[in-house]
Design an enzyme around this catalytic site. Structure first.
Site, PDB file in Angstrom:
ATOM      1  N   SER A 144       1.023  -1.031  -0.026  1.00 46.45           N
ATOM      2  CA  SER A 144       0.067  -0.302  -0.061  1.00 46.45           C
ATOM      3  C   SER A 144       0.942   1.332   0.009  1.00 46.45           C
ATOM      4  CB  SER A 144      -0.973   0.021   1.428  1.00 46.45           C
ATOM      5  OG  SER A 144      -1.537   1.187   1.498  1.00 46.45           O
ATOM      6  N   TYR A 157      -3.056  -0.434  10.057  1.00 46.68           N
ATOM      7  CA  TYR A 157      -2.940  -0.809   8.688  1.00 46.68           C
ATOM      8  C   TYR A 157      -1.542  -0.248   8.265  1.00 46.68           C
ATOM      9  CZ  TYR A 157      -4.362  -0.770   3.633  1.00 46.68           C
ATOM     10  OH  TYR A 157      -4.410  -0.953   2.594  1.00 46.68           O
TER      11      TYR A 157
HETATM   12  P1  NAP Z   1     -11.820  -5.197  -0.148  1.00 47.88           P
HETATM   13  O1  NAP Z   1     -12.709  -4.971  -1.157  1.00 47.88           O
HETATM   14  O2  NAP Z   1     -12.084  -4.983   1.063  1.00 47.88           O
HETATM   15  O3  NAP Z   1     -11.629  -6.865  -0.400  1.00 47.88           O
HETATM   16  C1  NAP Z   1     -10.870  -7.545   0.719  1.00 47.88           C
HETATM   17  C2  NAP Z   1     -11.012  -9.237   0.429  1.00 47.88           C
HETATM   18  O4  NAP Z   1     -10.073  -9.819   1.462  1.00 47.88           O
HETATM   19  C3  NAP Z   1     -12.388  -9.335   0.533  1.00 47.88           C
HETATM   20  O5  NAP Z   1     -12.705 -10.442  -0.438  1.00 47.88           O
HETATM   21  C4  NAP Z   1     -12.455  -9.977   1.750  1.00 47.88           C
HETATM   22  O6  NAP Z   1     -13.335 -11.101   2.357  1.00 47.88           O
HETATM   23  C5  NAP Z   1     -11.039 -10.704   1.960  1.00 47.88           C
HETATM   24  N1  NAP Z   1     -10.558 -10.929   3.447  1.00 47.88           N
HETATM   25  C6  NAP Z   1     -10.449 -10.050   4.367  1.00 47.88           C
HETATM   26  N2  NAP Z   1     -10.008 -10.892   5.401  1.00 47.88           N
HETATM   27  C7  NAP Z   1      -9.947 -12.142   5.109  1.00 47.88           C
HETATM   28  C8  NAP Z   1      -9.575 -13.416   5.850  1.00 47.88           C
HETATM   29  N3  NAP Z   1      -9.212 -13.203   7.067  1.00 47.88           N
HETATM   30  N4  NAP Z   1      -9.418 -14.381   5.265  1.00 47.88           N
HETATM   31  C9  NAP Z   1      -9.745 -14.371   3.804  1.00 47.88           C
HETATM   32  N5  NAP Z   1     -10.116 -13.403   3.003  1.00 47.88           N
HETATM   33  C10 NAP Z   1     -10.340 -12.116   3.657  1.00 47.88           C
HETATM   34  O7  NAP Z   1     -10.187  -4.626  -0.324  1.00 47.88           O
HETATM   35  P2  NAP Z   1      -9.569  -4.147  -1.703  1.00 47.88           P
HETATM   36  O8  NAP Z   1      -9.814  -2.810  -1.919  1.00 47.88           O
HETATM   37  O9  NAP Z   1      -9.698  -5.228  -2.975  1.00 47.88           O
HETATM   38  O10 NAP Z   1      -8.152  -4.559  -1.286  1.00 47.88           O
HETATM   39  C11 NAP Z   1      -7.431  -5.730  -1.426  1.00 47.88           C
HETATM   40  C12 NAP Z   1      -5.919  -5.512  -1.115  1.00 47.88           C
HETATM   41  O11 NAP Z   1      -5.531  -4.206  -1.561  1.00 47.88           O
HETATM   42  C13 NAP Z   1      -5.827  -5.296   0.643  1.00 47.88           C
HETATM   43  O12 NAP Z   1      -4.767  -6.080   1.019  1.00 47.88           O
HETATM   44  C14 NAP Z   1      -5.781  -3.826   0.771  1.00 47.88           C
HETATM   45  O13 NAP Z   1      -5.296  -3.469   1.881  1.00 47.88           O
HETATM   46  C15 NAP Z   1      -4.879  -3.644  -0.510  1.00 47.88           C
HETATM   47  N6  NAP Z   1      -4.977  -2.332  -0.863  1.00 47.88           N
HETATM   48  C16 NAP Z   1      -6.083  -1.676  -1.301  1.00 47.88           C
HETATM   49  C17 NAP Z   1      -6.160  -0.211  -1.662  1.00 47.88           C
HETATM   50  C18 NAP Z   1      -7.444   0.446  -2.126  1.00 47.88           C
HETATM   51  O14 NAP Z   1      -7.148   1.791  -2.266  1.00 47.88           O
HETATM   52  N7  NAP Z   1      -8.525  -0.337  -2.294  1.00 47.88           N
HETATM   53  C19 NAP Z   1      -4.799   0.330  -1.710  1.00 47.88           C
HETATM   54  C20 NAP Z   1      -3.841  -0.303  -1.428  1.00 47.88           C
HETATM   55  C21 NAP Z   1      -4.111  -1.334  -1.025  1.00 47.88           C
HETATM   56  P3  NAP Z   1     -14.546 -10.786   3.091  1.00 47.88           P
HETATM   57  O15 NAP Z   1     -15.479  -9.734   2.116  1.00 47.88           O
HETATM   58  O16 NAP Z   1     -15.474 -12.023   3.395  1.00 47.88           O
HETATM   59  O17 NAP Z   1     -13.892  -9.814   4.293  1.00 47.88           O
HETATM   60  C1  GCO Z   2      -7.065   4.934   3.768  1.00 47.63           C
HETATM   61  C2  GCO Z   2      -7.171   3.933   2.526  1.00 47.63           C
HETATM   62  C3  GCO Z   2      -5.861   3.611   2.214  1.00 47.63           C
HETATM   63  C4  GCO Z   2      -5.971   2.731   0.924  1.00 47.63           C
HETATM   64  C5  GCO Z   2      -4.801   2.284   0.409  1.00 47.63           C
HETATM   65  C6  GCO Z   2      -3.757   3.479  -0.134  1.00 47.63           C
HETATM   66  O1  GCO Z   2      -8.125   4.762   4.660  1.00 47.63           O
HETATM   67  O2  GCO Z   2      -6.347   5.684   3.741  1.00 47.63           O
HETATM   68  O3  GCO Z   2      -7.948   3.085   2.816  1.00 47.63           O
HETATM   69  O4  GCO Z   2      -5.437   2.949   3.036  1.00 47.63           O
HETATM   70  O5  GCO Z   2      -6.799   1.575   1.215  1.00 47.63           O
HETATM   71  O6  GCO Z   2      -3.978   1.324   1.369  1.00 47.63           O
HETATM   72  O7  GCO Z   2      -2.645   2.927  -0.577  1.00 47.63           O
END
Ligand code: NAP
Ligand code: GCO
Length: 263
Positions: A144, A157
């Site tokens: 992230s 986080y």
């Molecule tokens: P999301 O929409 O919240 O999806 C997260 C997924 O992980 C969901 O399918 C969730 O399942 C699953 N999960 C959570 N806890 C789990 C567990 N204990 N065992 C198995 N599955 C689990 O998140 P996203 O935005 O797609 O993010 C995916 C990854 O990218 C995460 O690691 C997040 O930190 C990272 N990320 C996101 C962003 C952003 O801006 N969106 C930016 C940087 C990094 P449930 O629905 O059952 O909870």
């Molecule tokens: C927040 C956001 C971020 C993004 C992502 C950024 O609350 O600032 O959720 O944490 O998810 O990780 O890279």
């Protein structure tokens, strides 16, 4: 065969019923990989399988909580029996709790660390022995921007994602000699369910203040989409990145490089 071709490869993407994991899995399928994913609940796995089918992808879905080491070890053994040895692992499953640190309970802090840092350790540890036997492997950790920067309310986080950056580098250091490459993808602000609260339209019809803030801080002047991560993810899973190891590839529209537009 193109260096970006994943034909014949088995890819496990954790937490990939929707969101970023789903987009990465779709891209891997398009590149020829066999898709395996897990989620915590059967109903989500079923929904995920249907969503993949709608894209013409026959994905293998399993219920597994990535924080449960016994369940993860059973998952990997089942996948190896039913699908094949895992060539590509994407540690994507993750949670966030946005709470001011002085109001955050230790159990909430621990839960975020458990899913976002301990689980990538558990799942990576489970797949590495077979990757060593097979003579190759790709591990991609979804880090992230918070692997580099902090902000209010995301202490757990940021600590987890900062740790995941260093776990990525350590796996790269410890297993590079077995032709296992471990890299990270550091998405910027991506429009998924996880960030939906930061983009909610306000009662007065205005965009969320945080939404406006991110647009002003991002040179691309937009939120990323899960599809923006597809190319970087295929690159890091393919032969094209066999000499890339321990690298965090930020896919953030330039936000980490930019001081931000003057209001
Ligand atoms: P999301 O929409 O919240 O999806 C997260 C997924 O992980 C969901 O399918 C969730 O399942 C699953 N999960 C959570 N806890 C789990 C567990 N204990 N065992 C198995 N599955 C689990 O998140 P996203 O935005 O797609 O993010 C995916 C990854 O990218 C995460 O690691 C997040 O930190 C990272 N990320 C996101 C962003 C952003 O801006 N969106 C930016 C940087 C990094 P449930 O629905 O059952 O909870
Ligand atoms: C927040 C956001 C971020 C993004 C992502 C950024 O609350 O600032 O959720 O944490 O998810 O990780 O890279």
């Amino acid at each position: 065969m193109s260096k970006f071709d994943l034909t014949g490869k088995v890819a496990l993407i954790t937490g990939a019923s929707y969101g970023i994991g789903f987009a990465i899995a779709k891209a891997y399928a398009k590149a020829g990989a066999t898709i395996v994913f897990n989620d915590i609940k059967q109903e989500l796995v079923d929904k995920g399988i249907a969503a993949y089918e709608a894209e013409g992808i026959k994905a293998h879905g399993y219920v597994c909580d990535v924080t449960d080491e016994d369940a993860v070890n059973n998952l990997v053994a089942t996948i190896e029996k039913e699908v094949g040895v895992i060539d590509i692992l994407v540690n994507n499953a993750g949670i966030i709790k946005r709470i001011p640190m002085h109001e955050m309970s230790a159990s909430d802090f621990r839960q975020v660390i458990d899913v976002d840092l301990n689980a990538p350790f558990i799942v990576s540890k489970a797949v590495i022995p077979s990757m060593i036997k097979k003579g190759h492997g790709k591990i991609i950790n979804i880090c992230s921007m918070m692997s580099e920067l902090g902000r209010e309310t995301v202490s757990a986080y940021a600590a987890a994602k900062g740790g995941l950056k260093m776990l990525t580098r350590n796996i790269a250091s410890e297993y590079g000699e077995y032709n296992i490459q471990c890299n990270g993808i550091g998405p910027g602000y991506i429009a998924t369910p996880q960030t939906a609260p930061l983009r909610e339209i306000q009662p007065d019809g205005e965009r969320h203040p945080f939404d406006k803030f991110i647009i002003a801080k991002t040179p691309a002047a937009r939120w990323g989409t899960p599809e923006d991560l597809e190319g970087p993810a295929v690159f890091l899973a393919s032969d094209a990145s066999d000499f890339v190891n321990g690298h965090i590839l930020y896919v953030d529209g330039g936000i980490l490089a930019y001081i931000g537009k003057q209001p």
